[in-house]
Design a protein around this motif. Structure first.
Motif, short mmCIF file in Angstrom:
data_model
loop_
_atom_site.label_atom_id
_atom_site.label_comp_id
_atom_site.label_asym_id
_atom_site.label_seq_id
_atom_site.Cartn_x
_atom_site.Cartn_y
_atom_site.Cartn_z
N LEU A 132 91.71 67.14 67.23
CA LEU A 132 91.54 67.96 66.05
C LEU A 132 90.13 68.54 66.07
O LEU A 132 89.15 67.80 66.24
N ASP A 133 90.02 69.84 65.87
CA ASP A 133 88.71 70.49 65.77
C ASP A 133 88.38 70.69 64.29
O ASP A 133 89.19 71.24 63.53
N ILE A 134 87.20 70.23 63.89
CA ILE A 134 86.81 70.37 62.49
C ILE A 134 85.41 70.96 62.40
O ILE A 134 84.58 70.80 63.30
N GLY A 135 85.17 71.64 61.28
CA GLY A 135 83.87 72.23 61.00
C GLY A 135 83.29 71.66 59.72
O GLY A 135 83.83 70.71 59.14
N PRO A 136 82.17 72.21 59.26
CA PRO A 136 81.50 71.67 58.08
C PRO A 136 82.42 71.58 56.87
O PRO A 136 83.13 72.53 56.52
N GLY A 137 82.42 70.39 56.23
CA GLY A 137 83.24 70.15 55.06
C GLY A 137 84.65 69.70 55.37
O GLY A 137 85.40 69.40 54.44
N GLN A 138 85.01 69.60 56.64
CA GLN A 138 86.33 69.12 57.01
C GLN A 138 86.25 67.67 57.48
O GLN A 138 85.21 67.22 57.96
N ALA A 139 87.37 66.94 57.31
CA ALA A 139 87.37 65.51 57.61
C ALA A 139 88.72 65.09 58.15
O ALA A 139 89.74 65.74 57.91
N VAL A 140 88.70 63.98 58.89
CA VAL A 140 89.92 63.36 59.39
C VAL A 140 89.94 61.90 58.97
O VAL A 140 88.89 61.27 58.78
#
Length: 396
Positions: free
Chosen positions: A360-368
């Motif tokens: 999973l690719d995430i950027g600022p403010g995203q979470a797993v």
């Protein structure tokens, strides 16, 4: 491993720009105060399963041991014991304290026995859990946290040149110690007529001739919350400024109020708050004074310590453990595998988080969300925070 969809809480004190700037999205024009990540029933995150969005608390309830691991399940029961937030403040929050575990359990049982509805505005205890918390600054962050010493409080009140404050100054200088703080704090919860207005005028005069940032902070409180007795409680608290990366840990009984800035907040998953003021919500003076710790040590600014490849923010609780990863392009990937649930939050740059089944690719403010026993491998360039429990045992 699941990508999380999270709820933004639009509290009045929230910033209209800090969260949108972090996440790279247009502002809505409305305050965006807190982005919640976790399984708290008030606003649980939702996990992406194919085309469906499933509340995280339901995911945990369906398979507690599989999601939480045996250690976490045994220690905390079938619930995710921590909550992560991005907190963006543009105005002072309420001055508040949180109960310890024994106080929460007793208060929750007492209000249940009295038949007080869980959603009643005058209810103090909405669950039977304590709520220790930690805030890590992402920008310059301003807060009030813990009591000033009686002598320092007396000096501050005296400097405002408000004659009606003289009895409180004398108490602080004559009695000293926690007893002096308790006497003045209780009196400030029910101030005499005219005292608030006089103190606000004194602050307006003092701020014009002072370069002390604390005086400007108290004056801002008076302006944002005119006529609120919480101003007097705020004057008894230490003013703290955090630089990015610095943190405050707030244990039970410590009065505090966040003033402005953006930060990552981690806490035990509870909704128990007793307020001292700077709010239109219920203030229970009697219960409040039972919970407040007048003998607490001064607030201490924390910096992370390096532990096996991650920067850990020390906290003396099992409910949560917070670590930071600063990744640079071309560096080796970071492998994280624990027998405990985890939430991984990106705050800067981009992160590729891989498990045995997907990336999973995430950027600022995203979470797993990563269930217990699953492996997560971090790669990319940026900053990520990892929240888990303090009871976790490292597997690799």
């Amino acid at each position: 491993m699941y990508l999380l969809r999270n709820t933004v809480q639009p509290y009045d004190w929230g910033s209209r720009t800090l969260l949108p700037e972090l996440m790279g999205v247009p502002p809505t024009g409305a305050p965006q105060a807190e982005l919640w990540m976790g399984a708290h029933p008030v606003a649980p995150s939702r996990v992406v399963r194919g085309e469906a969005l499933i509340p995280l608390d339901r995911v945990v309830a369906e398979d507690p041991e599989g999601e939480l691991g045996a250690v976490t399940l045994r220690r905390f029961g079938p619930r995710l014991p921590f909550l992560v937030k991005l907190l963006a403040a543009d105005a002072p929050l309420s001055v508040q304290v949180h109960p310890d575990l024994a106080q929460a359990q007793a208060g929750f049982a007492r209000e249940n026995a009295l038949g007080v509805p869980l959603d009643a505005p005058h209810r103090n205890y909405r669950d039977d859990q304590h709520k220790p918390e930690m805030i890590v600054a992402l920008t310059r962050f301003r807060a009030l946290c813990g009591f000033r010493s009686p002598a320092d409080t007396a000096d501050l009140l005296d400097s405002l040149k408000v004659p009606a404050l003289r009895p409180y100054v004398e108490t602080l200088r004559a009695v000293r110690g926690p007893q002096a703080l308790a006497e003045v704090f209780r009196a400030f919860l029910r101030p005499p007529t005219g005292l608030l207005e006089a103190v606000a005028r004194g602050l307006a005069v003092a701020v014009a001739g002072s370069e002390e940032p604390c005086v400007a902070a108290y004056d801002r409180v008076a302006q944002v919350h005119p006529g609120d007795s919480g101003l007097l409680s705020a004057l008894m608290l230490q003013y703290v400024e955090l630089s990015p990366g610095e943190a405050l840990f707030l244990d039970a009984g410590i009065p505090h109020a966040y003033l402005s800035g953006l930060g990552v907040e981690t806490m035990a998953s509870s909704d128990n708050v007793l307020r001292c003021g700077l709010t239109s919500k219920h203030v229970d003076a009697e219960e409040l004074t039972r919970v407040v710790r007048f003998d607490a040590p001064p607030a201490r600014v924390l910096t992370p310590r390096e532990e096996t490849g991650e920067d850990v923010y020390p906290a003396p609780v099992d409910d949560f453990r917070l670590a930071r990863y600063v990744l640079r392009a071309g560096e080796p990937r970071r492998r994280v595998a624990l027998d405990a649930p985890q939430i991984l939050l990106c705050t800067t740059g981009t992160m590729a988080i891989s498990s045995s089944e997907e990336t999973l690719d995430i950027g600022p403010g995203q979470a797993v969300y990563v269930p217990a026993g699953d492996e997560a491998v971090l790669a990319g360039a940026g900053v990520a925070f990892r929240a888990t429990t303090g009871t976790a045992e490292r597997l690799g």
